[in-house]
Design a protein around this motif. Structure first.
Motif, PDB file in Angstrom:
ATOM      1  N   GLY A 101       0.780  -1.227   0.000  1.00 52.40           N
ATOM      2  CA  GLY A 101       0.000   0.000   0.000  1.00 52.40           C
ATOM      3  C   GLY A 101       0.812   1.277   0.000  1.00 52.40           C
ATOM      4  O   GLY A 101       0.250   2.356   0.195  1.00 52.40           O
ATOM      5  N   LEU A 102       2.132   1.200  -0.228  1.00 54.19           N
ATOM      6  CA  LEU A 102       2.964   2.402  -0.147  1.00 54.19           C
ATOM      7  C   LEU A 102       2.546   3.446  -1.176  1.00 54.19           C
ATOM      8  O   LEU A 102       2.508   4.643  -0.869  1.00 54.19           O
ATOM      9  CB  LEU A 102       4.435   2.036  -0.347  1.00 54.19           C
ATOM     10  CG  LEU A 102       5.419   3.215  -0.302  1.00 54.19           C
ATOM     11  CD1 LEU A 102       5.380   3.899   1.052  1.00 54.19           C
ATOM     12  CD2 LEU A 102       6.840   2.759  -0.637  1.00 54.19           C
ATOM     13  N   PHE A 103       2.236   3.007  -2.390  1.00 57.61           N
ATOM     14  CA  PHE A 103       1.850   3.987  -3.412  1.00 57.61           C
ATOM     15  C   PHE A 103       0.588   4.736  -2.993  1.00 57.61           C
ATOM     16  O   PHE A 103       0.514   5.960  -3.104  1.00 57.61           O
ATOM     17  CB  PHE A 103       1.623   3.289  -4.753  1.00 57.61           C
ATOM     18  CG  PHE A 103       1.263   4.235  -5.861  1.00 57.61           C
ATOM     19  CD1 PHE A 103       2.229   4.989  -6.491  1.00 57.61           C
ATOM     20  CD2 PHE A 103      -0.064   4.390  -6.271  1.00 57.61           C
ATOM     21  CE1 PHE A 103       1.895   5.886  -7.511  1.00 57.61           C
ATOM     22  CE2 PHE A 103      -0.411   5.275  -7.285  1.00 57.61           C
ATOM     23  CZ  PHE A 103       0.579   6.019  -7.899  1.00 57.61           C
ATOM     24  N   GLY A 104      -0.404   3.998  -2.513  1.00 54.83           N
ATOM     25  CA  GLY A 104      -1.628   4.655  -2.043  1.00 54.83           C
ATOM     26  C   GLY A 104      -1.368   5.575  -0.875  1.00 54.83           C
ATOM     27  O   GLY A 104      -1.943   6.671  -0.792  1.00 54.83           O
ATOM     28  N   ASP A 105      -0.491   5.160   0.034  1.00 60.51           N
ATOM     29  CA  ASP A 105      -0.137   6.022   1.167  1.00 60.51           C
ATOM     30  C   ASP A 105       0.495   7.318   0.673  1.00 60.51           C
ATOM     31  O   ASP A 105       0.201   8.404   1.185  1.00 60.51           O
ATOM     32  CB  ASP A 105       0.846   5.302   2.094  1.00 60.51           C
ATOM     33  CG  ASP A 105       0.228   4.105   2.790  1.00 60.51           C
ATOM     34  OD1 ASP A 105      -1.009   4.010   2.823  1.00 60.51           O
ATOM     35  OD2 ASP A 105       0.998   3.265   3.299  1.00 60.51           O
ATOM     36  N   GLY A 106       1.379   7.185  -0.318  1.00 58.89           N
ATOM     37  CA  GLY A 106       2.075   8.366  -0.818  1.00 58.89           C
ATOM     38  C   GLY A 106       1.149   9.339  -1.521  1.00 58.89           C
ATOM     39  O   GLY A 106       1.226  10.555  -1.310  1.00 58.89           O
ATOM     40  N   VAL A 107       0.268   8.818  -2.357  1.00 53.75           N
ATOM     41  CA  VAL A 107      -0.672   9.683  -3.063  1.00 53.75           C
ATOM     42  C   VAL A 107      -1.605  10.367  -2.065  1.00 53.75           C
ATOM     43  O   VAL A 107      -1.886  11.573  -2.177  1.00 53.75           O
ATOM     44  CB  VAL A 107      -1.481   8.875  -4.093  1.00 53.75           C
ATOM     45  CG1 VAL A 107      -2.598   9.718  -4.689  1.00 53.75           C
ATOM     46  CG2 VAL A 107      -0.561   8.364  -5.204  1.00 53.75           C
ATOM     47  N   ALA A 108      -2.089   9.618  -1.071  1.00 57.59           N
ATOM     48  CA  ALA A 108      -2.957  10.206  -0.052  1.00 57.59           C
ATOM     49  C   ALA A 108      -2.228  11.291   0.722  1.00 57.59           C
ATOM     50  O   ALA A 108      -2.810  12.325   1.079  1.00 57.59           O
ATOM     51  CB  ALA A 108      -3.456   9.118   0.898  1.00 57.59           C
ATOM     52  N   THR A 136       2.967   6.850   7.747  1.00 49.84           N
ATOM     53  CA  THR A 136       1.875   6.749   8.717  1.00 49.84           C
ATOM     54  C   THR A 136       1.647   8.065   9.450  1.00 49.84           C
ATOM     55  O   THR A 136       0.502   8.462   9.703  1.00 49.84           O
ATOM     56  CB  THR A 136       2.181   5.632   9.729  1.00 49.84           C
ATOM     57  OG1 THR A 136       2.269   4.380   9.043  1.00 49.84           O
ATOM     58  CG2 THR A 136       1.099   5.550  10.787  1.00 49.84           C
ATOM     59  N   HIS A 137       2.736   8.739   9.810  1.00 55.21           N
ATOM     60  CA  HIS A 137       2.625   9.942  10.647  1.00 55.21           C
ATOM     61  C   HIS A 137       2.047  11.141   9.921  1.00 55.21           C
ATOM     62  O   HIS A 137       1.696  12.142  10.569  1.00 55.21           O
ATOM     63  CB  HIS A 137       3.998  10.304  11.198  1.00 55.21           C
ATOM     64  CG  HIS A 137       5.004  10.701  10.150  1.00 55.21           C
ATOM     65  ND1 HIS A 137       5.224   9.978   8.996  1.00 55.21           N
ATOM     66  CD2 HIS A 137       5.841  11.774  10.069  1.00 55.21           C
ATOM     67  CE1 HIS A 137       6.154  10.570   8.274  1.00 55.21           C
ATOM     68  NE2 HIS A 137       6.537  11.667   8.897  1.00 55.21           N
ATOM     69  N   THR A 138       1.900  11.076   8.607  1.00 55.47           N
ATOM     70  CA  THR A 138       1.429  12.250   7.870  1.00 55.47           C
ATOM     71  C   THR A 138      -0.081  12.459   7.995  1.00 55.47           C
ATOM     72  O   THR A 138      -0.611  13.422   7.445  1.00 55.47           O
ATOM     73  CB  THR A 138       1.801  12.152   6.382  1.00 55.47           C
ATOM     74  OG1 THR A 138       1.204  10.982   5.809  1.00 55.47           O
ATOM     75  CG2 THR A 138       3.311  12.067   6.221  1.00 55.47           C
ATOM     76  N   TRP A 139      -0.763  11.575   8.727  1.00 55.51           N
ATOM     77  CA  TRP A 139      -2.207  11.760   8.939  1.00 55.51           C
ATOM     78  C   TRP A 139      -2.495  13.117   9.587  1.00 55.51           C
ATOM     79  O   TRP A 139      -3.487  13.772   9.253  1.00 55.51           O
ATOM     80  CB  TRP A 139      -2.760  10.644   9.827  1.00 55.51           C
ATOM     81  CG  TRP A 139      -2.276  10.719  11.245  1.00 55.51           C
ATOM     82  CD1 TRP A 139      -1.149  10.171  11.760  1.00 55.51           C
ATOM     83  CD2 TRP A 139      -2.909  11.420  12.323  1.00 55.51           C
ATOM     84  NE1 TRP A 139      -1.024  10.480  13.093  1.00 55.51           N
ATOM     85  CE2 TRP A 139      -2.088  11.235  13.464  1.00 55.51           C
ATOM     86  CE3 TRP A 139      -4.071  12.167  12.436  1.00 55.51           C
ATOM     87  CZ2 TRP A 139      -2.410  11.785  14.706  1.00 55.51           C
ATOM     88  CZ3 TRP A 139      -4.393  12.714  13.679  1.00 55.51           C
ATOM     89  CH2 TRP A 139      -3.564  12.519  14.792  1.00 55.51           C
ATOM     90  N   SER A 140      -1.642  13.522  10.519  1.00 56.35           N
ATOM     91  CA  SER A 140      -1.897  14.784  11.227  1.00 56.35           C
ATOM     92  C   SER A 140      -1.667  15.989  10.329  1.00 56.35           C
ATOM     93  O   SER A 140      -2.347  17.016  10.458  1.00 56.35           O
ATOM     94  CB  SER A 140      -1.019  14.882  12.476  1.00 56.35           C
ATOM     95  OG  SER A 140       0.357  14.921  12.135  1.00 56.35           O
TER      96      SER A 140
END
Length: 724
Positions: A101-108, A136-140
């Motif tokens: 899921g890294l690509f999806g994490d990056g785009v999000a 993960t930490h970029t949610w904030s």
């Protein structure tokens, strides 16, 4: 207007980011360090709202385009750089350290919707037994950016409507500020209430932790303070409207970097008539800071009273600290927060927050050979160094407009495109192999069966998969499913079996079972076996309590406490003649049951797990159904936050869980067998990512299609012999 600088706010940023760093570094006495993010939220809400209100009172409007442009110059350059570097790193690492899921994490992350992406994927901020995303930490950051986009519109709309759309002299409409204050306070209260309702005894932890709506309270608490101070100043004729920005005025940042300033006129706390206010505020701020630090020590991510009561109290405490730093810079708390080391860290806090998490993941005991304080020191030193470089070479030149505007505008899409391109390269480089055609999956002649061949329509159910994914999509299917933390079976196909009717077999277990089954679905027909892949992600034999994942107690995954009953029903529905069980990986972690911490090697816990395994034998084998337990293979779980290997990788625990499985056959030796798959996937009697030069375990835990194909003859062949 030139704005005065308040160094205490830089220091408060430093306290917040240090708490987060120590938390992610696995420091035992900083179990509540994640609360540093809430400190950032309150501070961001205060500074941004002060800036917006100041502009409104000065000019009677808010230049939204200019505001958003400042935010973009401040935030995007470092973020683009971070994502690009992460993409390059994982492109070099390849499949052996792939992150589903890294690509999806990056785009999000780039779209600033990372928090909602985390909710949709079902991932937990506090615990992960599989590969951890470096983003993960970029949610904030996503929540703050959403606030930066929406809140200025709300402020402008409320202030305009509150004065009836009339054009008034700048700074003349105090009534509008009262209305705006009411909106901010109401919004904060609604957010707290929503958090309490959605938390649902811990079932909604991820939803309330990541949700913009449930975390807006901190931002709105800071906004309420900013509006309240603006009203208070104007009622007493103190100062101007108040503004927030960098050392050069409005071009500054908000909660995570740069210098902060708020203009405050004379006589607020320093004049003799107001001395008592200064003392009261100073004492309150000292108590508030002590409370914040204490909370960072004693609470945990799963502490129930934190949501929302603890966070609400923290929001109020941080607001008091901000008020003291701004209004009474001579107070004890303001002077402590204004010390040079804290101010220096506060100024680079944005970059430090961005870069530390992936760096901490990459620097662990395995890669550095260090542990304990030495490893923590290295991690902090590297994070600080990279953050300083980011601040000096990337963030400041663009923020301070040292580069021509046309150049910045031209580079922005190139930087964004480069970040996405690096993610694509990483995804390609870490793509799971489709299998290895050199692996022979044709069974021996005595396993092929002698009955006539037939065609069978295989249709998935909601619980298990029967239809094999297309060969070109099988690897991506298991990779994507693990990245989303959920399984969705929805296929159908017509397959020719070499013997009819095929022998129906149920494959159950956790995510290892799932990935094992995906590969075997392709060639099951060669063995005359119709396999149902019924794995449930995150389960264990242990069916109660919580497990310790990376220093955080994690509740059972949904569906796991009742997994045995679910599988018993699947066995009945399928009319399975045999059940293959790959379970026990998560039993190797520490568990907390009825307040007691237990793990394999403790006599009482060993006895409990043995009873659970025996229960599987009794329930699933009660009608004479054949049971094949597969051994728990050597694995390489993610390191603990302090960089040390996970206890779940302990050789003693690995030996114990397999010893308990070995005891299972004693209840019904005629119908129960145990197959040691380590002979195939770990021929050196230790974890191996590759076998025969081919990738076998793509993330330290799960099986590739190649690995599944290697195991197919022994697993399906043994089952076929057991059924007879």
């Amino acid at each position: 207007m030139e704005l005065s600088h308040h160094a205490g706010l830089d220091g408060l940023r430093a306290v917040a980011v240090i708490a987060v760093l120590l938390y992610h570094g696995g420091v035992s006495w900083d179990g509540g360090g994640f609360l540093g993010v809430e400190v950032f939220f309150v501070l961001s809400g205060f500074l941004i709202t002060t800036l917006l209100v100041s502009e409104w009172l000065e000019s009677g409007t808010i230049a939204l385009r200019a505001f958003w442009a400042r935010r973009a110059r401040r935030l995007l350059p470092a973020l683009f750089s971070l994502v690009a570097v992460i993409g390059v790193y994982y492109a070099i690492e390849g499949t052996s350290n792939a992150v589903p899921g890294l690509f999806g994490d990056g785009v999000a992350t780039l779209l600033y919707i990372g928090n909602w992406h985390q909710i949709a994927s079902g991932s937990s901020y506090f615990a992960a037994t599989g590969p951890v995303s470096p983003l993960t930490h970029t949610w904030s950051l996503a929540i703050e950016e959403q606030f930066y986009i929406l809140w200025p519109l709300v402020v402008l709309g409320v202030l305009w409507l509150a004065r009836g759309g009339r054009v008034l002299r700048a700074g003349s409409d105090r009534r509008s500020l009262h209305v705006l204050l009411g909106v901010a306070v109401t919004g904060a209260v609604v957010s707290w209430v929503e958090m309490a309702l959605l938390y649902d005894g811990g079932q909604g932890l991820n939803r309330v932790y990541y949700g913009t709506d449930t975390r807006a309270a901190g931002l709105l608490a800071g906004a309420s303070l900013a509006i309240g101070l603006a009203i208070w100043r104007r009622s007493r004729g103190v100062g101007g409207g108040g503004g927030a920005g960098g050392s050069s005025g409005r071009g500054g940042s908000a909660g995570r970097g740069g210098s902060a300033a708020v203009s405050v006129g004379p006589g607020v706390c320093g004049a003799a008539p107001a001395a008592w206010r200064a003392r009261v505020l100073g004492v309150a701020a000292a108590l508030a800071l002590a409370g914040v630090l204490a909370a960072m020590d004693i609470v945990g991510g799963n502490t129930a009273w934190v949501y929302p009561y603890g966070l609400a109290g923290l929001d109020v405490a941080v607001a008091v600290i901000i008020a003291a730093a701004v209004l009474c810079p001579a107070s004890l708390v303001a002077r402590i927060l204004s010390c040079s080391p804290l101010r220096a860290i506060g100024k680079i806090s944005y970059g430090l927050y961005l870069w530390h998490y992936p760096l901490f993941l990459w620097l662990d005991a395995t890669t550095t050979g260090l542990s304990g304080d030495a490893l923590l020191g290295l991690r902090l030193a590297v994070a600080l160094s990279v953050s300083v470089v980011s601040f000096v070479l990337i963030e400041q030149p663009i923020r301070q407009r040292r580069l021509p505007s046309w150049l910045v505008r031209s580079l922005a899409p190139l930087a964004a495109g480069g970040a996405v391109a690096s993610l694509l390269v990483a995804s390609t480089a870490s793509a799971l192999p489709l299998g290895d055609p050199s692996v022979s999956t044709v069974p021996q002649a005595n396993l092929k069966g002698t009955d006539p061949a037939c065609q069978v329509t295989l249709t998935d159910t909601a619980q298990y998969g029967l239809a094999p994914p297309p060969p070109s999509q099988a690897a991506s299917f298991e990779y994507t499913s693990l990245g989303k933390h959920k399984l969705t079976w929805s296929g159908s196909s017509l397959k020719t079996f070499n013997t009819c009717p095929p022998k129906k077999v149920l494959l159950i277990g956790d995510s290892l079972s799932f990935t094992l089954g995906v590969g075997m679905l392709k060639d099951e027909n060669e063995y005359g076996i119709e396999l149902a892949d019924a794995g449930i992600l995150g389960c264990a034999f242990t069916a109660e309590g919580e497990l310790d994942v990376s220093g955080v107690w994690q509740a059972q995954s949904a569906g796991c406490p009742d997994a045995l009953q679910t599988w018993a029903q699947d066995e009945k529905t399928l009319h399975a003649r045999a059940v293959v069980i790959e379970l026990g990986y998560r039993d190797q972690f520490d568990w907390r049951i009825d307040g007691h911490v237990e793990h394999l090697g403790d006599a009482a816990f060993d006895a409990y797990v043995q009873r659970q395994i025996d229960e599987y034998v009794k329930v699933l084998g009660r009608d004479g159904t054949k049971l094949l337990f597969l051994s728990v293979p050597w694995s390489k779980p993610p390191s603990d936050p302090n960089g040390s290997p996970s206890p779940a990788a302990s050789p003693a625990r690995h030996a114990e869980i397999n010893s308990l499985l070995g005891n299972a056959a004693r209840l019904d030796p005629g119908n129960v067998q145990v197959l040691d798959i380590d002979n195939t996937v770990s021929p050196g009697n230790h974890y191996q990512a590759k076998v025969n030069g081919q990738l076998c375990r793509f993330d330290g835990i799960h099986f590739t299609l190649y690995c599944s194909e290697l195991l197919e003859p022994s697993v399906l062949g043994t089952v076929d012999k057991m059924i007879g």
